[in-house]
Design a protein around this motif. Structure first.
Motif, mmCIF file in Angstrom:
data_model
loop_
_atom_site.group_PDB
_atom_site.id
_atom_site.type_symbol
_atom_site.label_atom_id
_atom_site.label_comp_id
_atom_site.label_asym_id
_atom_site.label_seq_id
_atom_site.Cartn_x
_atom_site.Cartn_y
_atom_site.Cartn_z
ATOM 1 N N LEU A 50 6.042 -3.042 -8.825
ATOM 2 C CA LEU A 50 5.545 -1.688 -8.537
ATOM 3 C C LEU A 50 6.590 -0.943 -7.722
ATOM 4 O O LEU A 50 6.918 -1.336 -6.593
ATOM 5 C CB LEU A 50 4.196 -1.743 -7.788
ATOM 6 N N CYS A 96 -1.044 -6.051 -6.127
ATOM 7 C CA CYS A 96 -1.045 -4.604 -5.866
ATOM 8 C C CYS A 96 -2.476 -4.156 -5.570
ATOM 9 O O CYS A 96 -3.424 -4.593 -6.227
ATOM 10 C CB CYS A 96 -0.504 -3.864 -7.086
ATOM 11 N N ALA A 97 -2.608 -3.250 -4.587
ATOM 12 C CA ALA A 97 -3.931 -2.736 -4.221
ATOM 13 C C ALA A 97 -4.594 -2.016 -5.396
ATOM 14 O O ALA A 97 -5.817 -1.896 -5.453
ATOM 15 C CB ALA A 97 -3.815 -1.794 -3.026
ATOM 16 N N MET A 204 1.484 -3.077 -1.032
ATOM 17 C CA MET A 204 2.097 -1.839 -0.495
ATOM 18 C C MET A 204 2.682 -2.044 0.895
ATOM 19 O O MET A 204 3.551 -1.291 1.334
ATOM 20 C CB MET A 204 1.090 -0.672 -0.485
ATOM 21 N N TYR A 229 -3.453 4.753 -0.080
ATOM 22 C CA TYR A 229 -3.954 3.454 0.398
ATOM 23 C C TYR A 229 -5.069 3.592 1.431
ATOM 24 O O TYR A 229 -5.054 2.967 2.493
ATOM 25 C CB TYR A 229 -2.792 2.593 0.918
HETATM 26 MO MO LIG Z 1 0.914 -1.624 -5.060
#
Ligand SMILES: [Mo]
Ligand SMILES: Nc1nc2c(c(=O)[nH]1)N[C@H]1C(S)=C(S)[C@@H](COP(=O)(O)O)O[C@H]1N2
Length: 369
Positions: A50, A96-97, A204, A229
């Motif tokens: 990402l 990844c979130a 992140m 986020y």
């Molecule tokens: Mo991410």
């Protein structure tokens, strides 16, 4: 939400359709093909990626890491100086979130992950806290800001990618400044020459192409901290910051796929369903499997974690009793009591949706049978 989907084929709603912007992001940032769940440590080229902006050009010889802000002794270090410090290598699962975002409706126009934004790598680096101690963190410091070399515009704001961590989190011994992955120097796409690695937190937090570490006494108000986020239901609320990874389990896709629909086909007979599970809130204590779309559940066999923040293998012996179509699910529970929900968890940014994976498999009648 930006982006228009144009004229849709008959019977397709905008919620099911992917926009050109999402396609552009999906083509840049690849996921881990789920069959790579078979490897305890993901080969580097199969680990998800990402990258918000562009991979920055880095001149390794001229690169320095600066540690400044509320410290007694600001530091400037070369890569060789960092590599001469005590080194550790440990397997860490990163996710990844936004993993799961594309399964939400309506969804944020952003990287449209389905379930594949995860990987486990053996990261090599030096622990962060001893370096911060050498710099001498001021008694009134509250956060540490990590700034990458990569620049771009997001939400109309020009920025360098930057995130902060509370000082207490930077003291955790497993937080690393990593310069190697799976026995190699970091490749450009994973943050060469140096990245932060915060095991247990969504990806992140693990800032790539790290250039500056600034100790601060006020809350950091960078875009990636206060705009992105955040768990929000409406755009104008402050929201709750995204932090640790909530539990998830995924299944190694059984049988063989149809090329375009990815529908699975499995021969009639005994088989073993296998997968991996992880959480940033403690080890996984149970994985349950359902072969009837969540109607009934049975415990899978679960291996111990190979390291504190690395995914755990699970397996389940299954013998479909008749030809037909089955919906296979797995559901993880961690030591904190968090459990994957069976329905999507909607929020505006599409973060941390960990509802159970559903894998449809068709078991055809035996040939000639
Ligand atoms: Mo991410
Ligand atoms: N400098 C910088 N660091 C970054 C990013 C970025 O775009 N720029 N992306 C973050 C996000 S959102 C994730 S999920 C992880 C992905 O790490 P990987 O590409 O090595 O898998 O890096 C994080 N660190």
């Amino acid at each position: 939400m930006s982006g228009s989907v144009g004229d849709l084929p008959p019977g397709v709603t905008a919620a099911d359709w992917i926009s050109p912007e999402e396609l552009q992001l999906a083509a840049r940032n690849h996921g881990m093909p789920l069959e790579a769940l078979r490897y305890p440590v993901t080969p580097v080229g199969l680990h998800y990626l990402l990258i918000h902006y562009d991979i920055p050009a880095v001149d390794a010889a001229g690169w320095r890491l600066v540690v400044d802000g509320s410290v007694r002794r600001p530091l400037t270090l070369t890569l060789e100086e960092l590599q001469a410090r005590p080194a550790v290598t440990r397997p860490v699962t990163m996710e990844c979130a936004g993993n799961g975002r594309a399964r939400l409706s309506p969804r944020a126009i952003s990287q449209p992950w389905l379930l594949e934004a995860v990987g486990t790598a053996a990261w090599t680096g030096t622990p962060l806290w001893p370096l911060l101690e050498e710099a001498g963190v001021a008694a009134d410091a509250t956060e540490v800001v990590f700034v990458g070399l990569d620049r771009g515009v997001e939400g109309g704001v020009e920025q360098r990618y930057a995130r902060s961590l509370p000082v207490a989190e930077t003291r955790r011994e497993e937080v690393l400044l990593a310069y190697g992955v799976n026995g190699q120097p970091l490749p450009p796409q994973h943050g060469f020459p140096l990245r932060l690695l915060v095991p247990g937190w969504y990806g992140m937090t693990s800032v790539k192409w790290l250039e500056r570490i600034t100790v601060v006494t006020e809350p950091f108000d960078g875009y990636q901290q206060v705009r992105a986020y955040r768990y929000r239901q409406v755009p104008d609320e402050a929201g709750v910051p995204v932090s640790r990874i909530v539990p998830r389990s995924l299944m190694l896709p059984p049988g063989i796929p149809d090329f375009s629909s990815r529908q699975r086909f499995l021969e009639l007979g005994p088989c073993r369903l296998e997968g991996r599970a992880w959480s940033g809130w403690g080890p996984i204590v149970e994985v349950a499997v359902s072969v009837d779309g969540g109607g009934s559940w049975e415990a899978a066999e679960l291996a111990d974690p190979p390291a504190p923040h690395a995914w755990q293998a699970w397996s389940y012996a299954w013998h479909p009793d008749a030809p037909g179509t089955y919906e296979l699910c797995s559901r993880a529970t961690d030591a904190s009591g968090r459990q994957q929900p069976t329905r999507p968890q909607w929020n505006l940014g599409g973060y941390a949706d960990n509802d159970v994976q559903r894998v449809t498999v068709t078991v055809p009648p035996p040939a000639g049978g």
